[in-house]
Enzyme design. Structure first.
Site, PDB file in Angstrom:
ATOM      1  CG  ASP A   1      10.751   1.048   1.295  1.00 41.72           C
ATOM      2  OD1 ASP A   1      11.590   0.578   0.509  1.00 41.72           O
ATOM      3  OD2 ASP A   1      10.909   1.086   2.526  1.00 41.72           O
ATOM      4  CG  LEU A   2       9.649  -4.252  -1.299  1.00 45.38           C
ATOM      5  CD1 LEU A   2      10.512  -5.274  -2.031  1.00 45.38           C
ATOM      6  CD2 LEU A   2       8.237  -4.791  -1.113  1.00 45.38           C
ATOM      7  CG  ASP A   3      13.832  -4.498   3.119  1.00 41.33           C
ATOM      8  OD1 ASP A   3      13.830  -5.568   3.756  1.00 41.33           O
ATOM      9  OD2 ASP A   3      14.142  -4.422   1.912  1.00 41.33           O
TER      10      ASP A   3
ATOM     11  N   GLY B   1      15.170  -0.516  -2.483  1.00 38.89           N
ATOM     12  CA  GLY B   1      16.612  -0.551  -2.631  1.00 38.89           C
ATOM     13  C   GLY B   1      17.119  -1.939  -2.972  1.00 38.89           C
TER      14      GLY B   1
ATOM     15  CE  LYS C   1      13.416   3.148  -2.620  1.00 32.47           C
ATOM     16  NZ  LYS C   1      12.854   2.723  -1.320  1.00 32.47           N
TER      17      LYS C   1
ATOM     18  CG  ASP D   1      11.337   2.539   6.261  1.00 36.41           C
ATOM     19  OD1 ASP D   1      11.463   2.394   5.032  1.00 36.41           O
ATOM     20  OD2 ASP D   1      12.098   2.023   7.093  1.00 36.41           O
TER      21      ASP D   1
END
Length: 284
Positions: free
Chosen positions: A7-9, A42, A212, A235
Site C-alpha cells: 500500500d502507499l498512504d 486507493g 486490491k 495499514d
C-alpha cells in the site's frame, strides 16, 4: 518470497507523503534479488506514480483499490467501473446526510467544493489542539486527503449519466461517526458495491471485483506466483482483501488493531521505515 505488494498512504509513504531512503533501498534490494514488487493503492495512477518516480522506482500499480491496473510502462491494462445506478444512489445519500464526497473517474476527479468541509475540519482540529497554529492545522488537514487534482461540480446527474465517463471509486468523508456509519450500512452486503475505508473518517465505494486482493491474485496467477509466496503490507481496511490471501501478511505499526490481528507479522510505523523492516525480516 517472490512478490511484494505494498500500500502507499500510511504504509510505504511517511507522514510527508514521501518514500524514505530506507524503504526505497529495501525495495530495490528485493528487486535485485529477483523479488517482484507491485503497488496496491486507493490513489489514482497520477497520484500514485509521483512518489515512486521521486525515488527511481518503476513498478506496476493497482490503483483505486483495484478498479484500475497499470503496467510498469504506465499502460492501463484493466478497469472496473461502478454501475451508474449505484453511483446515483451513493451520491444522493451522501448529499442527503451532508457528507463530502469525491468521484474518481476516467476523466479526472469530481467533487463538491471542498472549502466548506475543510473549514469545518480545521476548526474542529484547532479546538482539539489549541497549541497549534492555524497554518499547522491546515497542513495536517490537507494530509487527510489523497494528493489529487479535482474538478468542482454543483450538479452530478449529468456527469454520472455521461456514457463516456467511467466512475471507478467514490470516496466519502464525514466528521460525524454516526453519519458515516449510516452511509456504510446502506451499502454493506450489496451485490453491486463493496465498502471499505482508508481512515476512520472516510468510506470508499468500489465495484465488488475492484479490490486490491482480487487484482493482486490475478497478477500473481499471470506471473505464475503462488499466493503463499507473496508478502502484502498495509495499514487499513481497504488492504484486508490482499492481506487475507497472501502467505506473508504484514500490518504497519500505525495500523488499526483489527488489521494487526489479521496479519502474521507487525512491523514498525510508516515513519520508521516499516516496509523496509518487513522486507528485511522475510528476506533474511
Amino acid at each position: 518470497m517472490k512478490l511484494i505488494a505494498t500500500d502507499l498512504d500510511g504504509t510505504l509513504l511517511n507522514q510527508n507523503g514521501k518514500i524514505s531512503k530506507g524503504n526505497a533501498t529495501a525495495l530495490k534490494r528485493a528487486i535485485d534479488q529477483g523479488v517482484e514488487v507491485i503497488v496496491a493503492t486507493g490513489r489514482s495512477f497520477s497520484a500514485a506514480i509521483k512518489p515512486l518516480q521521486d525515488v527511481g522506482l518503476v513498478l506496476p500499480i493497482i490503483c483505486l483499490n483495484g478498479a484500475n491496473f497499470y503496467s510498469t510502462e504506465g499502460k492501463l491494462l484493466n478497469s472496473i467501473p461502478l454501475s451508474r445506478s449505484v453511483v446515483h444512489n451513493i451520491v444522493s445519500d451522501s448529499q442527503r446526510i451532508n457528507a463530502y464526497f469525491e468521484l474518481y473517474t476516467n476523466k479526472g476527479i469530481y467533487s463538491p467544493d471542498r472549502t466548506q468541509f475543510m473549514d469545518v475540519l480545521v476548526n474542529i482540529m484547532l479546538s482539539a489542539n489549541p497549541s497549534l497554529s492555524r497554518e499547522e492545522v491546515e497542513h495536517i488537514a490537507k494530509q487527510r486527503f489523497q494528493e489529487e487534482d479535482f474538478n468542482v461540480l454543483k450538479e452530478f446527474d449529468t456527469l454520472i449519466d455521461n456514457s463516456t465517463i467511467e466512475i471507478y471509486k467514490i470516496l466519502a468523508f464525514s466528521l460525524e461517526a454516526n453519519t458515516l456509519d449510516t452511509l456504510r450500512q446502506n451499502y454493506t452486503n450489496k451485490e453491486n458495491v463493496v465498502v471499505t475505508s482508508s481512515g476512520y473518517d472516510n468510506a470508499e465505494f468500489n465495484h465488488p471485483d475492484a479490490q486490491k486482493g482480487t487484482a493482486l491474485s490475478q497478477y500473481a496467477e499471470e506471473r505464475g506466483i503462488n499466493l503463499a509466496d507473496v508478502m502484502a503490507v498495509g495499514d487499513n481496511f481497504n488492504d484486508l482483501s490482499m492481506l487475507n490471501i497472501v502467505g506473508h501478511s504484514v500490518a504497519m505499526g500505525n495500523a488499526e488493531q483489527t488489521i494487526k490481528n489479521k496479519c502474521t507479522f507487525t512491523t514498525t510505523s510508516n515513519n520508521e521505515d516499516g516496509v523496509a523492516k518487513a522486507i528485511e525480516h522475510f528476506l533474511n
